[in-house]
Design a protein around this motif. Structure first.
Motif, PDB file in Angstrom:
ATOM      1  N   THR A  34       0.841  -1.193   0.000  1.00 50.79           N
ATOM      2  CA  THR A  34       0.000   0.000   0.000  1.00 50.79           C
ATOM      3  C   THR A  34       0.872   1.237   0.000  1.00 50.79           C
ATOM      4  OG1 THR A  34      -0.097  -0.056   2.404  1.00 50.79           O
ATOM      5  CG2 THR A  34      -1.882  -1.113   1.215  1.00 50.79           C
ATOM      6  N   PRO A  35       0.432   2.321  -0.656  1.00 51.73           N
ATOM      7  CA  PRO A  35       1.224   3.539  -0.693  1.00 51.73           C
ATOM      8  C   PRO A  35       1.257   4.224   0.654  1.00 51.73           C
ATOM      9  CG  PRO A  35      -0.930   3.904  -1.678  1.00 51.73           C
ATOM     10  CD  PRO A  35      -0.838   2.446  -1.370  1.00 51.73           C
ATOM     11  N   SER A  37       1.118   7.541   2.811  1.00 51.71           N
ATOM     12  CA  SER A  37       0.523   8.865   2.648  1.00 51.71           C
ATOM     13  C   SER A  37       0.099   9.409   3.988  1.00 51.71           C
ATOM     14  CB  SER A  37      -0.687   8.775   1.703  1.00 51.71           C
ATOM     15  OG  SER A  37      -1.572   7.779   2.140  1.00 51.71           O
ATOM     16  N   THR A  63     -12.290  14.546  -4.393  1.00 52.14           N
ATOM     17  CA  THR A  63     -10.833  14.447  -4.480  1.00 52.14           C
ATOM     18  C   THR A  63     -10.225  14.711  -3.107  1.00 52.14           C
ATOM     19  OG1 THR A  63     -10.876  15.219  -6.777  1.00 52.14           O
ATOM     20  CG2 THR A  63      -8.762  15.270  -5.633  1.00 52.14           C
ATOM     21  N   GLU A  66      -4.919  12.565  -0.185  1.00 53.42           N
ATOM     22  CA  GLU A  66      -4.138  11.335  -0.280  1.00 53.42           C
ATOM     23  C   GLU A  66      -5.076  10.177  -0.629  1.00 53.42           C
ATOM     24  OE1 GLU A  66      -1.000  11.365  -0.181  1.00 53.42           O
ATOM     25  OE2 GLU A  66      -0.502  13.245   0.820  1.00 53.42           O
ATOM     26  N   PRO A  67      -4.542   9.032  -1.040  1.00 57.00           N
ATOM     27  CA  PRO A  67      -5.402   7.887  -1.359  1.00 57.00           C
ATOM     28  C   PRO A  67      -6.261   7.468  -0.171  1.00 57.00           C
ATOM     29  CG  PRO A  67      -3.181   7.519  -2.196  1.00 57.00           C
ATOM     30  CD  PRO A  67      -3.119   8.755  -1.350  1.00 57.00           C
ATOM     31  N   SER A  93     -10.008   5.505  -7.117  1.00 57.94           N
ATOM     32  CA  SER A  93      -8.790   5.510  -7.912  1.00 57.94           C
ATOM     33  C   SER A  93      -7.816   6.510  -7.318  1.00 57.94           C
ATOM     34  CB  SER A  93      -9.095   5.880  -9.372  1.00 57.94           C
ATOM     35  OG  SER A  93      -7.907   5.966 -10.136  1.00 57.94           O
ATOM     36  N   ASP A  94      -6.848   5.988  -6.572  1.00 56.66           N
ATOM     37  CA  ASP A  94      -5.858   6.827  -5.903  1.00 56.66           C
ATOM     38  C   ASP A  94      -6.571   7.827  -4.982  1.00 56.66           C
ATOM     39  OD1 ASP A  94      -3.090   7.389  -5.489  1.00 56.66           O
ATOM     40  OD2 ASP A  94      -3.328   9.221  -6.656  1.00 56.66           O
ATOM     41  N   THR A  95      -6.503   9.121  -5.275  1.00 55.95           N
ATOM     42  CA  THR A  95      -7.108  10.127  -4.399  1.00 55.95           C
ATOM     43  C   THR A  95      -8.535  10.490  -4.806  1.00 55.95           C
ATOM     44  OG1 THR A  95      -6.266  11.957  -5.747  1.00 55.95           O
ATOM     45  CG2 THR A  95      -4.834  11.143  -3.995  1.00 55.95           C
TER      46      THR A  95
END
Length: 553
Positions: A34-35, A37, A63, A66-67, A93-95
């Motif tokens: 996991t990223p 953030s 939006t 961060e994710p 999808s991501d953020t």
């Protein structure tokens, strides 16, 4: 036991430790990548909050900074007639979170409420409105509550506190029995204390895993499903806790021979490695892993936690056993060594705590303007008191009278422990509070948009004014508790005045949208420094007034 009979037991202990390590390795291999953030905040939306659009959108886009991850069933769009306007599952999808919306839901004001999970495993929730064609009476959403259950929130903090307590009750006896315990003294008392610490720590770890399911989903204490557990165990939070349980199981096999008598260097090194690895599971499951400098934050948080466990665990052993059972000769040898250990632990605590505070607080103003910062200040004050008592204890040891007259040292030790029990409580709350750096991550709003957060003794109030210019303006008010939870409001009042132009206070009609969110419209006829006053009543007897100066162009 003789040396010959001890060898098979030690081989068995090492095999048990190896089995625990294998469980840990499997948990790590199954962990998702996991990223890293920070604590997420909503930075923009389409349609924007309070916007009036000419036609109904086919989707709403959120939006975040961060994710974020999904919480099932906690993103809802309500049409002007009160019906659900969202269609199908939102996509992540991501953020960016995209929610399909029925474009034929009609004209009027829409309400969206959301609850998602940030990278540091804390839920993020909120709500806002927008309108199609023209504003109307905002709908309500009785079927969705994005607030966390207060029982669950309290339970999470209690579990964190028990985890810290179990850790120091385990580390203190293990360290003292391995390095400082006189051979003539019975080891059963400290051993029992250590097993209690191990049990409390294991229980707290399991409790945290259980509570994380309703905490993230916003449900009650027993709103736990298999799917919810799967989501928790499949993330970094669950992996870190499973690894901790595996390391505790591995350590348990080596602790038994340690509690029976002195162990060899190999076993001591293995225990130290297991303990050090376990310390990293705390920061990897919380704020440090999601900080702007995750590698530094994780290391300093592990050092901070380990130093705390050595210092406080050693104090428990000193006050509970050694100062009571050891004779003058033994104390004369033990106390100077312990004094050096304590000094090193305190120095490491101060250094690691300072580095972590600089990362998480980010700015000096955040120390007083955010809940996280104020908790850090409280922890600093309490820690300063503990340092003062510790300095007194160290002075007694240096006079070399403590071995002959241990009573003053024993009293000082129990005072230290009493204060640090409160420090642990503050810490358990601190790790559940969004970092101050997150509060500073304000959405990238245009220059014509005004927002601020006002504080009172019983609530904090987020104020948004758009476009903060002459003419018609839309106002949104959000009330929160001191620990950043939505604060239900019984009555809202607001006024605006421009004393420099002789404009007396103008009442602003406010319409409650949710129990902690109200909006209103006001026409500001002139530019200048307008004085806004807000009175929020949260019960029959509790209300407070806050004010803000807003530059109107």
């Amino acid at each position: 036991m003789t040396a010959a009979t001890l060898r098979p037991h030690r081989r068995l202990a090492r095999l048990g430790a190896l089995a625990g390590l294998l469980v840990t390795v499997v948990a790590l291999l199954l962990a998702p990548a996991t990223p890293v953030s920070a604590h997420a905040v909503l930075v923009s939306s389409s349609p924007a909050a309070s916007a009036v659009v000419p036609s109904a959108p086919s989707e709403v886009v959120l939006t975040f900074s961060e994710p974020v991850r999904k919480v099932a069933g906690k993103i809802r769009v309500i049409a002007p007639d009160g019906a659900r306007a969202d269609r199908g599952e939102p996509s992540f999808s991501d953020t960016v979170v995209t929610i399909p919306v029925d474009p034929s839901a009609g004209r009027g004001t829409y309400l969206i409420s959301y609850r998602v999970i940030s990278a540091d495993n804390h839920p993020i929730s909120g709500a806002f409105t927008w309108s199609v064609g023209a504003p109307s009476t905002p709908p309500t959403d009785s079927g969705s509550d994005t607030r966390a259950d207060p029982v669950v929130e309290t339970g999470v903090k209690v579990a964190k506190y028990l985890g810290y307590a179990g850790l120091l009750l385990l580390v203190g006896p293990a360290l003292v029995l391995g390095a400082l315990w006189p051979r003539r003294l019975d080891r059963r008392g400290p051993a029992r204390l250590a097993w209690v610490g191990l049990g409390v720590l294991a229980f707290a770890t399991l409790a945290e895993l259980w509570l994380q399911v309703p905490y993230t989903a916003g449900g009650g204490l027993f709103d736990v499903t298999g799917a919810g557990f799967g989501d928790v165990l499949g993330g970094t939070y669950g992996t870190a806790h499973l690894v901790r349980l595996g390391l505790l199981a591995a350590a348990a096999f080596l602790l038994r021979p340690l509690f029976a008598g002195p162990v060899g260097r190999t076993d001591a090194i293995i225990l130290a490695v297991l303990g050090g690895a376990a310390l990293f599971t705390w920061p990897l499951a919380g704020h440090p892993a999601a900080s702007p400098a995750p590698a530094v934050s994780v290391v300093v948080d592990a050092v901070h936690l380990g130093s705390m466990a050595v210092w406080l665990g050693g104090l428990v052993m000193l006050g509970g056993f050694l100062l009571r059972l050891a004779d003058e000769r033994e104390l004369g040898a033990i106390l100077p060594v312990w004094s050096r250990w304590a000094a090193l632990s305190v120095a490491a605590l101060l250094l690691a705590g300072t580095v972590q505070a600089l990362i998480e607080v980010a700015t000096p103003s955040a120390l007083v303007d955010t809940t996280y910062g104020r908790l850090v200040l409280a922890k600093i004050v309490l820690f300063a008191l503990v340092i003062g008592v510790a300095a007194y204890s160290r002075a007694l040891v240096r006079r070399r009278t403590a071995a002959a007259h241990p009573a003053p040292v024993r009293r000082a030790v129990w005072v230290e422990l009493a204060i640090t029990a409160v420090v642990l409580g503050v810490t358990a709350t601190l790790v559940q509070t969004p970092p101050a750096r997150s509060a500073a991550e304000v959405a990238g709003t245009p220059d014509t948009f005004f927002t601020t957060t006002l504080s009172s003794p019983i609530y904090s109030l987020q104020v948004e004014l758009d476009p903060a210019g002459r003419g018609n303006n839309s106002m949104h008010l959000y009330a929160y508790t001191s620990d950043n939870r939505p604060q239900p409001v019984a009555e809202w009042k607001a006024t605006a005045a421009l004393p420099s132009a002789g404009i007396e206070p103008i009442d602003i009609p406010l319409l409650p949208l949710t129990d902690n969110h109200a909006s209103g419209e006001i026409n500001l006829p002139a530019s200048g420094e307008w004085q806004f006053r807000f009175t929020v009543r949260i019960s029959d007897i509790d209300q407070a007034t806050v004010s803000a100066t807003v530059p109107i162009r």
